[in-house]
Design an enzyme around this catalytic site. Sequence first.
Site: not given
Length: 360
Positions: A207, A46-48, A100, A258-259, A248
Site C-alpha cells: 500500500q 481498503r482502509g478503515a 473483513r 494498524n497495518k 483500523d
Amino acid sequence: MKIETMRWSHNRLEMIDQRILPASFEYLSYDSAASVAEGIRSMVVRGAPAIGVAAAYGVALEALRMASVIPPPSHEGRGSGDENFKAGMEAGFTVLAQSRPTAVNLFWALQRMRRVWESVAAQIPQQIAQRLLAEAHEILAEDIRINRALGTFGAELLPDGARVLTHCNAGALATAGWGTALGVIRSAVEAGKKISVIADETRPFLQGARLTAWEMVQENIPVTLITDNMAGYMMAQGEVDAVVVGTDRVAANGDVANKIGTYMVAVLARRHNIPFYVACPLSTIDLNIAAGKDIPIEERPVDEVKGFRETHWAAEGVSIRNPAFDVTPAELVTGLITELGVVLQPNAQGIRNLMPAIVL
Ligand code: MRU
C-alpha cells in the site's frame, strides 16, 4: 487532484480498483451488498474509513435491489413483500459484516445503517431504500469533513520542514477523500509548511509503494519510498522528524491496531525519540474493546506473502503466516489525532474525556 475513492453513479457504487493502482486507474461498479462485500474482502477498496463508507453503500444497494423486486403494496396489505425485504436486508448485513474483521469502521457503519433502517421500518421498501441511500451519501460527505478537521489539528503538530514517515496508506484512497495520516500531511502543506514524506513500502500488499507514493506524487508533495526494513536506518541517521500513521481500531485504553509493521515503527520511533502520532476518526475508536489484545486480527491468504500477483518467490512448501495488522501499545503513542482534538499520551481516561456523549 481530487481523488474520488468511491462515487455514486447511475444508481451504482463505483470504486477505484486499488489492487491495480498505480499501473492502471479504473473504477469497478457495484450493485448489491454481496458484491460490495467481495470488493472489501478482495481489497478493491481498503482502509478503515473507506471500508465503512463502502459498507454503508452496500446496505443501501441491497435495499434498492430488494425494493425493485418487491411489488408495491396492494390494498390487501404488504405481508410477504415486507418479510422478503427484511430477509434480504439481513443477509446483506451479514455478508458485509463478514468481509473483513479488523477495521471497526465497518461495524460502526453497519450499526448506523441499521439504526436508520429501524427508524423508517414502517415505510415501504422503496422509501426505506431512498432513506438508506441518503444516509450513505451523508456518511461519505461526513468522512471528508472529519478528515479535514483532524488534518487541521494534526498539521499543528508538524514543524515546518518536517520529514514524516508513514506506513501503509491512510490517504484519500483509504477514506472518502483527503485521508487521515495523509490528511494531516495535506493540511500541513495547505497551511504553507514544507513537508516531505517517507513512505514505507508496506509488505506484503504494498500500500505504501503503490498507493501512498502515488497519492503524494499526484500532489507534488515530496515523497521518498523505502522498504519496511529501512525505517530503523533512516531514524538512526536523523532523517525522520515524526511518524504519522492511520488506524483500523483503537481500544478503550488507547492501544492501536494498524497495518502489520506499524508496531515495529512505533518501537523504533520511541528508541529514537521521534514522536509517533496516530490519525484516528472517532468512528475508529472501539470502546467495547478494553485493550489491544482483544482486537480481532485478520489473517489474509498466504499467497500475498509468497510473492506479488502471479510472481511467486517463496520456496514451495514453506509454511507462511500473513497477519494483516498488529497492535501498538498506547504507551508508544505520542498522540491520537481526532476530529475533536489531539489526545496526548492516550489512555482510557483521555479517550473517555474526548468522546462525545452520543458516541458513548
Ligand atoms: O489492509 P488495509 O490496506 O485495509 O489496511 C489499511 C491500514 O492499515 C490503514 O492504515 C488504516 O485502515 C487507516 S486508513 C485511514
